[in-house]
Design a protein around this motif. Structure first.
Motif, PDB file in Angstrom:
ATOM      1  N   ALA A  61       0.841  -1.208   0.000  1.00 21.38           N
ATOM      2  CA  ALA A  61       0.000   0.000   0.000  1.00 21.38           C
ATOM      3  C   ALA A  61       0.869   1.248   0.000  1.00 21.38           C
ATOM      4  O   ALA A  61       0.581   2.225  -0.702  1.00 21.38           O
ATOM      5  CB  ALA A  61      -0.927  -0.006   1.219  1.00 21.38           C
ATOM      6  N   MET A  62       1.934   1.227   0.811  1.00 20.53           N
ATOM      7  CA  MET A  62       2.848   2.372   0.849  1.00 20.53           C
ATOM      8  C   MET A  62       3.511   2.581  -0.508  1.00 20.53           C
ATOM      9  O   MET A  62       3.591   3.718  -1.004  1.00 20.53           O
ATOM     10  CB  MET A  62       3.918   2.153   1.917  1.00 20.53           C
ATOM     11  CG  MET A  62       3.404   2.212   3.343  1.00 20.53           C
ATOM     12  SD  MET A  62       4.707   1.877   4.555  1.00 20.53           S
ATOM     13  CE  MET A  62       5.737   3.337   4.322  1.00 20.53           C
ATOM     14  N   ALA A  63       3.973   1.494  -1.106  1.00 23.83           N
ATOM     15  CA  ALA A  63       4.659   1.596  -2.396  1.00 23.83           C
ATOM     16  C   ALA A  63       3.716   2.118  -3.485  1.00 23.83           C
ATOM     17  O   ALA A  63       4.068   3.028  -4.246  1.00 23.83           O
ATOM     18  CB  ALA A  63       5.223   0.234  -2.792  1.00 23.83           C
ATOM     19  N   ASN A  64       2.515   1.550  -3.532  1.00 23.09           N
ATOM     20  CA  ASN A  64       1.553   1.976  -4.551  1.00 23.09           C
ATOM     21  C   ASN A  64       1.099   3.417  -4.323  1.00 23.09           C
ATOM     22  O   ASN A  64       0.894   4.181  -5.269  1.00 23.09           O
ATOM     23  CB  ASN A  64       0.340   1.046  -4.574  1.00 23.09           C
ATOM     24  CG  ASN A  64       0.672  -0.310  -5.169  1.00 23.09           C
ATOM     25  OD1 ASN A  64       1.612  -0.426  -5.960  1.00 23.09           O
ATOM     26  ND2 ASN A  64      -0.064  -1.333  -4.791  1.00 23.09           N
ATOM     27  N   GLY A  65       0.952   3.797  -3.050  1.00 23.25           N
ATOM     28  CA  GLY A  65       0.583   5.172  -2.742  1.00 23.25           C
ATOM     29  C   GLY A  65       1.656   6.151  -3.177  1.00 23.25           C
ATOM     30  O   GLY A  65       1.365   7.212  -3.731  1.00 23.25           O
ATOM     31  N   ALA A  66       2.910   5.774  -2.919  1.00 27.89           N
ATOM     32  CA  ALA A  66       4.027   6.638  -3.306  1.00 27.89           C
ATOM     33  C   ALA A  66       4.092   6.791  -4.827  1.00 27.89           C
ATOM     34  O   ALA A  66       4.306   7.895  -5.348  1.00 27.89           O
ATOM     35  CB  ALA A  66       5.336   6.063  -2.786  1.00 27.89           C
ATOM     36  N   LEU A  67       3.899   5.670  -5.536  1.00 31.39           N
ATOM     37  CA  LEU A  67       3.918   5.726  -7.003  1.00 31.39           C
ATOM     38  C   LEU A  67       2.776   6.587  -7.536  1.00 31.39           C
ATOM     39  O   LEU A  67       2.958   7.381  -8.466  1.00 31.39           O
ATOM     40  CB  LEU A  67       3.830   4.307  -7.581  1.00 31.39           C
ATOM     41  CG  LEU A  67       5.068   3.420  -7.385  1.00 31.39           C
ATOM     42  CD1 LEU A  67       4.783   1.998  -7.836  1.00 31.39           C
ATOM     43  CD2 LEU A  67       6.247   3.998  -8.162  1.00 31.39           C
ATOM     44  N   GLU A  68       1.600   6.421  -6.938  1.00 28.65           N
ATOM     45  CA  GLU A  68       0.445   7.215  -7.362  1.00 28.65           C
ATOM     46  C   GLU A  68       0.692   8.692  -7.082  1.00 28.65           C
ATOM     47  O   GLU A  68       0.385   9.564  -7.912  1.00 28.65           O
ATOM     48  CB  GLU A  68      -0.816   6.743  -6.630  1.00 28.65           C
ATOM     49  CG  GLU A  68      -2.105   7.404  -7.086  1.00 28.65           C
ATOM     50  CD  GLU A  68      -2.423   7.121  -8.534  1.00 28.65           C
ATOM     51  OE1 GLU A  68      -3.023   7.998  -9.188  1.00 28.65           O
ATOM     52  OE2 GLU A  68      -2.081   6.023  -9.030  1.00 28.65           O
ATOM     53  N   GLY A  69       1.253   8.998  -5.897  1.00 24.05           N
ATOM     54  CA  GLY A  69       1.568  10.379  -5.564  1.00 24.05           C
ATOM     55  C   GLY A  69       2.596  10.974  -6.505  1.00 24.05           C
ATOM     56  O   GLY A  69       2.500  12.141  -6.906  1.00 24.05           O
ATOM     57  N   GLY A  70       3.588  10.163  -6.876  1.00 26.25           N
ATOM     58  CA  GLY A  70       4.597  10.617  -7.827  1.00 26.25           C
ATOM     59  C   GLY A  70       3.984  10.952  -9.171  1.00 26.25           C
ATOM     60  O   GLY A  70       4.339  11.968  -9.798  1.00 26.25           O
ATOM     61  N   LYS A  71       3.044  10.115  -9.615  1.00 21.59           N
ATOM     62  CA  LYS A  71       2.369  10.385 -10.892  1.00 21.59           C
ATOM     63  C   LYS A  71       1.556  11.673 -10.824  1.00 21.59           C
ATOM     64  O   LYS A  71       1.560  12.477 -11.761  1.00 21.59           O
ATOM     65  CB  LYS A  71       1.457   9.203 -11.271  1.00 21.59           C
ATOM     66  CG  LYS A  71       2.211   7.980 -11.791  1.00 21.59           C
ATOM     67  CD  LYS A  71       1.284   6.958 -12.402  1.00 21.59           C
ATOM     68  CE  LYS A  71       0.549   6.189 -11.346  1.00 21.59           C
ATOM     69  NZ  LYS A  71      -0.268   5.085 -11.919  1.00 21.59           N
TER      70      LYS A  71
END
Length: 395
Positions: A237-247
């Protein structure tokens, strides 16, 4: 006198929505009245009571602490970069979106946010008589962006007729994502950004309920939060959230480059015909009449109107960056009204974002969204005016 003008502005906004209504006989006047009262009570409580001010200060302090944590992460990556005076917008503001998106992703994985949103939406539905799906989506739109909010109700899309599709789209356009609230707080006074969140939720529902009234059978009105997250662990969840935030950060940066450069191009073309004139100034004069009704002082209404118009034709970040440079020269009332108006996704680019999201969920319904795209923007803009006028009544 200001309060009378504010009440007139609210009447005009509701009147315009009534003229746009798809079915005037089905308008839920009771629910709309309840939400208007809820807006008045919320604004009064937040701005005129010690408890309300304490709550705003507490939430603001919480966001500031999160911004501090996020800045540590950003500093580790770009700490060696020499920044110009005043900082670098991409580093100091946009990259913080990554941290906020990570927190939202974790809270979603833990089912904390979905549960809160479901029950808040249920309360709104029960009190106002609005459908559960629309109420859930309105609350959900406070926390998640336009695309994420619509994706969260994808299992109910087959039940959404044109009017219901309009309401959920209007809620998505009329609100903002909690993941970028931290960025807004870096540019605008926190108290106005925070009070705009609940006000915009109600405003979007009020205007959409007038423009596209609905009556939904119980068997077609169900909210399911079981599949809100596909993450298998908190670390995923943290990894996917970070990737989504980066996008999101990169998308916002790309849009700012495109819109600010395009605005400069348009202003250059305008000045070939009328030297010294800008698109912002033209928009200021167009919006000035409603700006005065909203409570903006006549001496400030052209400047304020230019920022509000810029937000509609570009996006809220472009307008906020422009407005940030004016804060020291405007009255507190004007700052509050314009800040609340800016805190939403109501702009032309949002039509494409919402239509594109719906295209990925249900291709047939994407055509319907494109068909009422301008009506959606007008309704969302009226919602922003309603929220800002409510704040103006108490400043």
């Amino acid at each position: 006198m200001d309060k009378l003008l504010g009440l007139l502005a609210i009447i005009i906004v509701l009147g315009l929505a009534f003229l746009m209504s798809n079915d005037k006989k089905k308008i839920n006047y009771k629910g709309i009245g309840i939400m208007l009262v809820a807006q008045l009570i919320t604004t009064w409580f937040m701005f005129t009571t010690k408890i309300g001010q304490t709550i705003i200060n507490g939430i603001s302090a919480g966001f500031n602490k999160l911004i501090e944590f996020g800045s540590e992460g950003v500093g580790f990556i770009v700490g060696g970069v020499v920044s110009t005076e005043g900082g670098v917008f991409f580093f100091d503001v946009l990259l913080l979106i990554i941290f906020f998106a990570t927190i939202l992703s974790v809270l979603t994985y833990l089912r904390i946010l979905p549960t809160i949103i479901k029950y808040l939406g249920g309360i709104i539905s029960k009190v106002t008589g609005l459908p559960k799906v629309e109420s859930f989506n309105a609350v959900n739109s406070i926390f998640f962006g336009q695309s994420e909010a619509l994706i969260a109700i994808r299992s109910q899309f087959h039940h959404l007729n044109n009017n219901r599709l309009y309401i959920v789209s209007a809620s998505a356009m009329g609100s903002v994502s909690a993941s970028i609230v931290g960025a807004y707080l870096q540019m605008l006074p926190p108290q106005y950004v925070l009070v705009a969140l609940p006000l915009n939720m109600f405003s979007a529902l009020i205007l959409a309920s007038v423009i596209a009234p609905v009556s939904v059978p119980k068997e077609e009105d169900h909210v399911d939060i079981k599949d809100v997250s596909n993450d298998k662990s908190i670390f995923e969840a943290m990894a996917n959230g970070a990737l989504e935030g980066g996008k999101i950060a990169l998308i916002v940066a790309a849009m700012l480059v495109a819109f600010i450069a395009s605005l400069e191009l348009v202003n250059w073309l305008i000045q070939l015909v009328a030297a010294g004139t800008t698109l912002q100034e033209i928009l200021g004069y167009i919006i000035a009449p409603i700006g005065i009704l909203m409570g903006i002082a006549p001496g400030e209404v052209i400047e304020a109107g230019s920022v509000m118009g810029t937000k509609i034709v570009t996006n809220e970040f472009v307008a906020m960056l422009e407005f940030e440079t004016m804060l020291g020269d405007l009255s507190e009332k004007t700052i509050g009204i314009v800040s609340v108006f800016l805190t939403s996704f109501a702009n032309f680019s949002s039509i494409g974002i919402i239509a594109g999201t719906v295209q990925g969920i249900d291709a047939k319904k994407a055509g319907q969204v494109s068909g009422f795209g301008m009506k959606l923007l007008i309704g969302a803009t009226l919602a922003s005016i309603l929220s800002a006028t409510m704040v103006g009544l108490f400043l």
